[in-house]
Design a protein around this motif. Structure first.
Motif, PDB file in Angstrom:
ATOM      1  N   LEU A  74       8.929  -8.536  15.288  1.00  6.68           N
ATOM      2  CA  LEU A  74       8.169  -8.277  13.809  1.00  6.68           C
ATOM      3  C   LEU A  74       8.815  -7.316  13.182  1.00  6.68           C
ATOM      4  O   LEU A  74       8.895  -7.258  11.837  1.00  6.68           O
ATOM      5  CB  LEU A  74       6.612  -8.201  14.006  1.00  6.68           C
ATOM      6  CG  LEU A  74       5.991  -9.307  14.019  1.00  6.68           C
ATOM      7  CD1 LEU A  74       4.412  -8.833  14.687  1.00  6.68           C
ATOM      8  CD2 LEU A  74       5.934 -10.385  13.589  1.00  6.68           C
ATOM      9  N   THR A  75       9.602  -6.230  13.723  1.00 10.73           N
ATOM     10  CA  THR A  75      10.317  -5.198  13.016  1.00 10.73           C
ATOM     11  C   THR A  75      11.428  -5.605  12.306  1.00 10.73           C
ATOM     12  O   THR A  75      11.852  -4.880  11.352  1.00 10.73           O
ATOM     13  CB  THR A  75      10.531  -4.066  13.767  1.00 10.73           C
ATOM     14  OG1 THR A  75      11.434  -4.386  14.786  1.00 10.73           O
ATOM     15  CG2 THR A  75       9.087  -3.433  14.483  1.00 10.73           C
ATOM     16  N   ALA A  76      12.052  -6.773  12.563  1.00 10.56           N
ATOM     17  CA  ALA A  76      13.266  -7.027  11.809  1.00 10.56           C
ATOM     18  C   ALA A  76      13.142  -7.325  10.352  1.00 10.56           C
ATOM     19  O   ALA A  76      14.022  -6.829   9.383  1.00 10.56           O
ATOM     20  CB  ALA A  76      13.837  -8.318  12.500  1.00 10.56           C
ATOM     21  N   ARG A  77      11.763  -7.705   9.765  1.00  9.31           N
ATOM     22  CA  ARG A  77      11.822  -7.704   8.538  1.00  9.31           C
ATOM     23  C   ARG A  77      10.393  -7.202   7.850  1.00  9.31           C
ATOM     24  O   ARG A  77      10.030  -7.379   6.848  1.00  9.31           O
ATOM     25  CB  ARG A  77      11.705  -9.261   7.979  1.00  9.31           C
ATOM     26  CG  ARG A  77      13.079  -9.960   8.396  1.00  9.31           C
ATOM     27  CD  ARG A  77      13.228 -11.255   7.808  1.00  9.31           C
ATOM     28  NE  ARG A  77      12.893 -11.298   6.396  1.00  9.31           N
ATOM     29  CZ  ARG A  77      12.779 -12.352   5.606  1.00  9.31           C
ATOM     30  NH1 ARG A  77      13.137 -13.514   6.153  1.00  9.31           N
ATOM     31  NH2 ARG A  77      12.411 -12.307   4.247  1.00  9.31           N
ATOM     32  N   ALA A  78      10.037  -6.415   8.511  1.00 10.63           N
ATOM     33  CA  ALA A  78       8.689  -5.718   8.389  1.00 10.63           C
ATOM     34  C   ALA A  78       8.998  -4.534   7.221  1.00 10.63           C
ATOM     35  O   ALA A  78      10.016  -3.929   6.836  1.00 10.63           O
ATOM     36  CB  ALA A  78       8.288  -4.937   9.732  1.00 10.63           C
ATOM     37  N   SER A  79       7.911  -4.614   6.358  1.00 10.78           N
ATOM     38  CA  SER A  79       8.025  -3.646   4.923  1.00 10.78           C
ATOM     39  C   SER A  79       6.838  -2.730   5.120  1.00 10.78           C
ATOM     40  O   SER A  79       5.608  -3.186   5.733  1.00 10.78           O
ATOM     41  CB  SER A  79       8.319  -4.263   3.717  1.00 10.78           C
ATOM     42  OG  SER A  79       7.080  -5.233   3.581  1.00 10.78           O
ATOM     43  N   TYR A  80       6.835  -1.734   4.558  1.00 11.09           N
ATOM     44  CA  TYR A  80       5.419  -1.081   4.246  1.00 11.09           C
ATOM     45  C   TYR A  80       4.404  -1.745   3.385  1.00 11.09           C
ATOM     46  O   TYR A  80       4.795  -2.222   2.395  1.00 11.09           O
ATOM     47  CB  TYR A  80       5.799   0.431   3.800  1.00 11.09           C
ATOM     48  CG  TYR A  80       6.590   1.334   4.850  1.00 11.09           C
ATOM     49  CD1 TYR A  80       5.798   1.870   6.065  1.00 11.09           C
ATOM     50  CD2 TYR A  80       7.825   1.476   4.826  1.00 11.09           C
ATOM     51  CE1 TYR A  80       6.638   2.789   6.645  1.00 11.09           C
ATOM     52  CE2 TYR A  80       8.665   2.260   5.567  1.00 11.09           C
ATOM     53  CZ  TYR A  80       8.037   3.083   6.630  1.00 11.09           C
ATOM     54  OH  TYR A  80       8.542   3.788   7.584  1.00 11.09           O
ATOM     55  N   VAL A  81       3.186  -1.454   3.949  1.00  8.43           N
ATOM     56  CA  VAL A  81       2.182  -2.151   3.128  1.00  8.43           C
ATOM     57  C   VAL A  81       1.869  -1.431   1.932  1.00  8.43           C
ATOM     58  O   VAL A  81       2.334  -0.011   1.953  1.00  8.43           O
ATOM     59  CB  VAL A  81       0.756  -2.453   4.164  1.00  8.43           C
ATOM     60  CG1 VAL A  81       1.093  -3.347   4.987  1.00  8.43           C
ATOM     61  CG2 VAL A  81       0.405  -1.093   4.272  1.00  8.43           C
ATOM     62  N   HIS A  82       1.037  -1.910   1.034  1.00  7.61           N
ATOM     63  CA  HIS A  82       0.715  -1.153  -0.162  1.00  7.61           C
ATOM     64  C   HIS A  82      -0.806  -0.684   0.118  1.00  7.61           C
ATOM     65  O   HIS A  82      -1.490  -1.742   0.506  1.00  7.61           O
ATOM     66  CB  HIS A  82       1.046  -1.711  -1.468  1.00  7.61           C
ATOM     67  CG  HIS A  82       2.459  -1.814  -1.958  1.00  7.61           C
ATOM     68  ND1 HIS A  82       2.855  -1.695  -3.177  1.00  7.61           N
ATOM     69  CD2 HIS A  82       3.708  -1.593  -1.429  1.00  7.61           C
ATOM     70  CE1 HIS A  82       3.988  -1.644  -3.262  1.00  7.61           C
ATOM     71  NE2 HIS A  82       4.474  -1.563  -2.189  1.00  7.61           N
ATOM     72  N   MET A  83      -1.289   0.501  -0.265  1.00  8.02           N
ATOM     73  CA  MET A  83      -2.511   0.622  -0.238  1.00  8.02           C
ATOM     74  C   MET A  83      -3.375   1.166  -1.226  1.00  8.02           C
ATOM     75  O   MET A  83      -2.756   1.804  -2.129  1.00  8.02           O
ATOM     76  CB  MET A  83      -2.872   1.838   0.970  1.00  8.02           C
ATOM     77  CG  MET A  83      -2.021   1.537   2.260  1.00  8.02           C
ATOM     78  SD  MET A  83      -2.317   2.877   3.404  1.00  8.02           S
ATOM     79  CE  MET A  83      -2.565   2.059   5.037  1.00  8.02           C
ATOM     80  N   LEU A  84      -4.512   1.049  -1.114  1.00  7.80           N
ATOM     81  CA  LEU A  84      -5.492   1.612  -1.920  1.00  7.80           C
ATOM     82  C   LEU A  84      -6.339   2.802  -1.379  1.00  7.80           C
ATOM     83  O   LEU A  84      -6.818   2.557  -0.485  1.00  7.80           O
ATOM     84  CB  LEU A  84      -6.547   0.468  -2.814  1.00  7.80           C
ATOM     85  CG  LEU A  84      -6.143  -0.654  -3.383  1.00  7.80           C
ATOM     86  CD1 LEU A  84      -7.191  -1.753  -3.793  1.00  7.80           C
ATOM     87  CD2 LEU A  84      -5.333  -0.078  -4.523  1.00  7.80           C
ATOM     88  N   ASN A  85      -6.664   3.712  -2.234  1.00 10.24           N
ATOM     89  CA  ASN A  85      -7.538   4.783  -1.737  1.00 10.24           C
ATOM     90  C   ASN A  85      -8.600   4.733  -2.642  1.00 10.24           C
ATOM     91  O   ASN A  85      -8.486   5.227  -4.065  1.00 10.24           O
ATOM     92  CB  ASN A  85      -6.643   6.159  -1.927  1.00 10.24           C
ATOM     93  CG  ASN A  85      -7.247   7.396  -1.252  1.00 10.24           C
ATOM     94  OD1 ASN A  85      -8.531   7.141  -0.794  1.00 10.24           O
ATOM     95  ND2 ASN A  85      -6.712   8.506  -1.410  1.00 10.24           N
ATOM     96  N   SER A  86      -9.796   4.692  -2.101  1.00 14.13           N
ATOM     97  CA  SER A  86     -10.899   4.394  -2.831  1.00 14.13           C
ATOM     98  C   SER A  86     -12.215   4.716  -2.026  1.00 14.13           C
ATOM     99  O   SER A  86     -12.239   4.762  -0.941  1.00 14.13           O
ATOM    100  CB  SER A  86     -11.106   2.799  -3.223  1.00 14.13           C
ATOM    101  OG  SER A  86     -12.193   2.777  -4.085  1.00 14.13           O
ATOM    102  N   THR A  87     -13.318   5.257  -2.969  1.00 12.92           N
ATOM    103  CA  THR A  87     -14.435   5.655  -2.318  1.00 12.92           C
ATOM    104  C   THR A  87     -15.491   4.513  -2.951  1.00 12.92           C
ATOM    105  O   THR A  87     -15.712   4.558  -4.512  1.00 12.92           O
ATOM    106  CB  THR A  87     -14.828   7.148  -2.771  1.00 12.92           C
ATOM    107  OG1 THR A  87     -13.688   7.867  -2.496  1.00 12.92           O
ATOM    108  CG2 THR A  87     -16.072   7.720  -2.247  1.00 12.92           C
ATOM    109  N   LEU A  88     -16.454   4.174  -2.354  1.00 14.83           N
ATOM    110  CA  LEU A  88     -17.570   3.602  -2.732  1.00 14.83           C
ATOM    111  C   LEU A  88     -18.689   4.460  -3.475  1.00 14.83           C
ATOM    112  O   LEU A  88     -19.253   4.309  -4.579  1.00 14.83           O
ATOM    113  CB  LEU A  88     -18.248   2.767  -1.745  1.00 14.83           C
ATOM    114  CG  LEU A  88     -19.486   1.810  -2.103  1.00 14.83           C
ATOM    115  CD1 LEU A  88     -19.166   1.067  -3.509  1.00 14.83           C
ATOM    116  CD2 LEU A  88     -20.310   0.948  -1.254  1.00 14.83           C
ATOM    117  N   CYS A  89     -19.059   5.395  -2.492  1.00 16.05           N
ATOM    118  CA  CYS A  89     -20.122   6.437  -2.798  1.00 16.05           C
ATOM    119  C   CYS A  89     -19.990   7.862  -2.370  1.00 16.05           C
ATOM    120  O   CYS A  89     -19.725   8.000  -1.223  1.00 16.05           O
ATOM    121  CB  CYS A  89     -21.486   5.733  -2.639  1.00 16.05           C
ATOM    122  SG  CYS A  89     -22.757   6.814  -2.861  1.00 16.05           S
TER     123      CYS A  89
END
Length: 157
Positions: A74-89
């Protein structure tokens, strides 16, 4: 979503898109949800949501990819994911907004959506009256609109 959550509580709010000069290194875009605080007659930040692209994923090594039909690596074409940093409350801020919004002279009305979690109570009466103004606080207000009674003795000029 945070908007749905605060709407269910019956709190006034607005959503603000933060300008790029105010963002930290991790975020490329950020929205703040600001609640209306009636006692202060102003909006204050309750929660925020930032698009951090792959900044956080690189720090913790979170990747995604798909396997080639020929390779099981799986690492042959793996890329870093994009993340959201969020708070509900943010609990403390939320409680302050609820208290200011639902406060009456005799206590606080419990928002309808919270009543099942409050044993059916719809009102929380104040147990004590407002705090009394001390002698120092009485003397510190007045002349020129300045409040010199902030826990220190007045300095005569």
């Amino acid at each position: 979503s945070a908007k749905d959550f605060y709407e269910s509580l019956g709190l006034g709010y607005r959503v603000v898109c933060i300008v790029s000069g105010e963002l930290n290194d991790a975020a490329v875009k950020k929205y703040d949800l600001e609640g209306w605080f009636p006692g202060q007659q102003t909006y204050r930040e309750l929660v925020s949501c930032s698009n951090c692209t792959d900044f956080q994923a690189r720090g913790v090594g979170v990747r995604c990819g798909h396997a080639d039909s020929k390779k099981s690596d799986l690492t042959a074409r793996a890329s870093y994911v994009h993340m959201l940093n969020s708070t509900l409350c943010a609990t403390g801020r939320g409680i302050c907004c609820i208290l200011e919004t639902y406060q009456t002279p005799d206590g606080v009305v419990v928002p309808e959506v919270l009543r099942p979690f409050m044993g059916g109570k719809d009102f929380l009466p104040f147990v004590r009256g407002p705090p009394e103004i001390t002698k120092g606080e009485k003397g510190g207000k007045g002349k020129g609109g300045k409040n010199k009674g902030c826990g220190k003795k007045n300095n005569k000029q």
